[in-house]
Motif scaffolding. Sequence first.
Motif, PDB file in Angstrom:
ATOM      1  N   ARG A   3       0.845  -1.200   0.000  1.00 16.02           N
ATOM      2  CA  ARG A   3       0.000   0.000   0.000  1.00 16.02           C
ATOM      3  C   ARG A   3       0.876   1.242   0.000  1.00 16.02           C
ATOM      4  O   ARG A   3       1.827   1.362   0.762  1.00 16.02           O
ATOM      5  N   TYR A 170     -16.509  -1.264   5.143  1.00 12.85           N
ATOM      6  CA  TYR A 170     -15.407  -1.403   4.182  1.00 12.85           C
ATOM      7  C   TYR A 170     -14.513  -0.160   4.203  1.00 12.85           C
ATOM      8  O   TYR A 170     -13.284  -0.257   4.085  1.00 12.85           O
ATOM      9  N   ASP A 183      -4.516  -2.677  -5.334  1.00 12.86           N
ATOM     10  CA  ASP A 183      -5.646  -3.453  -5.859  1.00 12.86           C
ATOM     11  C   ASP A 183      -6.680  -3.703  -4.755  1.00 12.86           C
ATOM     12  O   ASP A 183      -7.888  -3.619  -4.986  1.00 12.86           O
ATOM     13  N   SER A 184      -6.184  -4.032  -3.545  1.00 15.92           N
ATOM     14  CA  SER A 184      -7.106  -4.281  -2.429  1.00 15.92           C
ATOM     15  C   SER A 184      -7.832  -3.001  -2.040  1.00 15.92           C
ATOM     16  O   SER A 184      -9.033  -3.016  -1.727  1.00 15.92           O
ATOM     17  N   THR A 186      -8.537  -0.534  -4.023  1.00 18.30           N
ATOM     18  CA  THR A 186      -9.539  -0.307  -5.067  1.00 18.30           C
ATOM     19  C   THR A 186     -10.746  -1.220  -4.866  1.00 18.30           C
ATOM     20  O   THR A 186     -11.905  -0.790  -5.031  1.00 18.30           O
ATOM     21  N   TYR A 187     -10.504  -2.494  -4.486  1.00 16.84           N
ATOM     22  CA  TYR A 187     -11.591  -3.466  -4.278  1.00 16.84           C
ATOM     23  C   TYR A 187     -12.529  -2.982  -3.171  1.00 16.84           C
ATOM     24  O   TYR A 187     -13.757  -2.911  -3.356  1.00 16.84           O
ATOM     25  N   TYR A 188     -11.967  -2.666  -2.001  1.00 14.94           N
ATOM     26  CA  TYR A 188     -12.812  -2.247  -0.873  1.00 14.94           C
ATOM     27  C   TYR A 188     -13.460  -0.892  -1.134  1.00 14.94           C
ATOM     28  O   TYR A 188     -14.592  -0.644  -0.708  1.00 14.94           O
ATOM     29  N   ASN A 190     -14.397   0.218  -4.087  1.00 23.67           N
ATOM     30  CA  ASN A 190     -15.514  -0.042  -5.009  1.00 23.67           C
ATOM     31  C   ASN A 190     -16.701  -0.672  -4.275  1.00 23.67           C
ATOM     32  O   ASN A 190     -17.855  -0.346  -4.564  1.00 23.67           O
ATOM     33  N   LYS A 191     -16.409  -1.609  -3.339  1.00 26.93           N
ATOM     34  CA  LYS A 191     -17.494  -2.241  -2.562  1.00 26.93           C
ATOM     35  C   LYS A 191     -18.238  -1.178  -1.758  1.00 26.93           C
ATOM     36  O   LYS A 191     -19.472  -1.149  -1.729  1.00 26.93           O
ATOM     37  N   GLU A 194     -20.283   1.096  -4.139  1.00 27.77           N
ATOM     38  CA  GLU A 194     -21.464   0.409  -4.703  1.00 27.77           C
ATOM     39  C   GLU A 194     -22.618   0.412  -3.699  1.00 27.77           C
ATOM     40  O   GLU A 194     -23.762   0.722  -4.034  1.00 27.77           O
ATOM     41  N   ASN A 208     -15.375   8.674  -0.278  1.00 27.65           N
ATOM     42  CA  ASN A 208     -14.802   7.765  -1.278  1.00 27.65           C
ATOM     43  C   ASN A 208     -14.186   8.542  -2.449  1.00 27.65           C
ATOM     44  O   ASN A 208     -13.148   8.141  -3.003  1.00 27.65           O
ATOM     45  N   GLN A 212     -10.445   8.326  -3.938  1.00 29.72           N
ATOM     46  CA  GLN A 212     -10.127   8.145  -5.364  1.00 29.72           C
ATOM     47  C   GLN A 212      -9.205   9.263  -5.868  1.00 29.72           C
ATOM     48  O   GLN A 212      -8.247   9.016  -6.600  1.00 29.72           O
TER      49      GLN A 212
END
Length: 606
Positions: A3, A170, A183-184, A186-188, A190-191, A194, A208, A212
């Motif tokens: 990170r 999250y 990547d992680s 970005t994953y959390y 995005n969750k 959403e 968020n 970004q």
Amino acid sequence: MRRRKPTTYPFLLFLFCLYNAPAHCQIQQINQELNKLSLIKDSVSKINTLNRLGTLYRTRNADSCFYYGMEAKRMATNIRYRNGQTDADHVIAFALFKKGLYAESLELLGKILPYYQKLDDTENIVRVYLDMAEVENKGISDRAKITSLLHTAIQTGRKLKKDSIMSDVYLTYLNRGPKLSEDSITYYLNKSTEIASRYHDEPILAHNRMWQADLLFSNGQKEKALSLVKQSMSEAQRTGNAILEIGSLITLSNYENDPYKKLEHLYQAYEVAQKSGDKYLENYILTLSLAVGNYLGDKDEIIKVYVELEKAMSADWERSRKFMGDYVKYNTIENDNRLLSEKNAQRALWLVIISAAALIVVLAIYLIMLRRNRKAKEQVEALNNTANLQIIAMEEMKHEAIREEQQRLGQDLHDGLSSSIASIKHQLEILSMDTDDTHLKAKLGMLQAEITKAYTAARAKSHEWFNTADGEQEHTFEQRIKFLTDTALPGSRYKKDIHIDDDALHHVSMDTRIALLRIIQEAITNIIKHAKAKKVDILIYAEIDKLIMAIKDDGTGLVGKNSISGKSTMGLQSIHRRVRYMDGETNIQSDSKGTEITISIPLTQS
């Protein structure tokens, strides 16, 4: 990939603590709840409203959060509303955390978590785990424990059907969890985005976007990052979202290389914070401004910031002093509640003891009365039985006296009047033989015929009185037996067959008859108490030199029962004793189909 730490990461953490602070829609919710509060009459509804207000003030104003939590706790404790007390404790725990009382906050959160788990209130369970993670981060900063709490929150939150809180979970994992790869992240992110988009959660979406933008800036895409931040600031100004506007200005300050432009953005953010009334944000922005002023070495700017910071800190000190006063009151209320709970527990214990004692006394009185009633009933039954037997004995004595009188009259009629009539008849026969007068002989013949009729009638009546007395007594004895059995064995429950042979009791004395009645009574008592019979037969007949009485039932019998040597044998022993007194014999036959008691009494002894 490890990170990467964005340049605005410290502010993102601070912004996260305040992301659901005074958005425009939240201020409207606060105003709506405040307007409702004065109109509510129901205590439970008022407590729930106070707790909602405390929750809305969680990050806007710790003092207000604490105040409404205290009010809800006080009212809920007075009416013993457990759900309201727990929700109030949750509000108070967060206020204690915001005021730096981390140990007290963790202790209170640890107390309310089991209650939410007992209610299976998943959303509040997740919220407590998130709050614990925040407190741990500010206090002990045990990273492994914080990560464990967040993992538990994620696992628990997956059970929710309405998963709006998971966007928060999250996002918290991103800010408070372990170091993550890009990547992680970005994953959390995005969750979280959403879920927040699905529930139109603007504070989360704003935070968020900052994440970004920070990722874009860290990857060298400054223009895209600036575009995203300016878009957020424009939206914040349009909706009146002060926290989002402040966040956007501080982010722009972080992106600037020119210190004076940094200060310009920070001063703009300070003005917005002043308008919003959020003193915590004012102090935070002034602290950032002071750091930039020190970097510049500009005394005027430093003095300017110090003056504002001193004002803000003085105001904050006043609030802190007020809060400590409220906290002392809170502890006092807690101690009072604890003492009240102990008193209530003691009262409840005494109430239980007194109730138990009263119950024991009532039960004892009931048992004593029941025992007395049973004894009285037994005494009444014994008295009734004695009275019945006395009545039967008196009836027997009366009929015995009548029988003896009838026999005496029959004997007197036979020995006296019949003899006299026979003597007169004989004298008339002699006179008729001695006279030769035809007319006189005819009259004497007529007289002889009438005398013969009188003699025959007198002789017949004397024999009738002498012989029918025994038959009437036998019929009366059978009636006595029927009276005894009908009294003890009602026809609705028992079938009875009583038969006494003709002439069976001709030569049986009154004492023997009464003894037979008592034997029948003992046998019937045993049948009622132990046999569970439905049919009872009594047969009395005479043999050559014996009187036989058989009593039979279709009950459960005596085979294999303790009753053979128990209370029921008292009646059987009484029967044996009475029969032996009359030099008789007793025979008892019993099986699962019933019991038959047969006694034989010598007629010569009766």
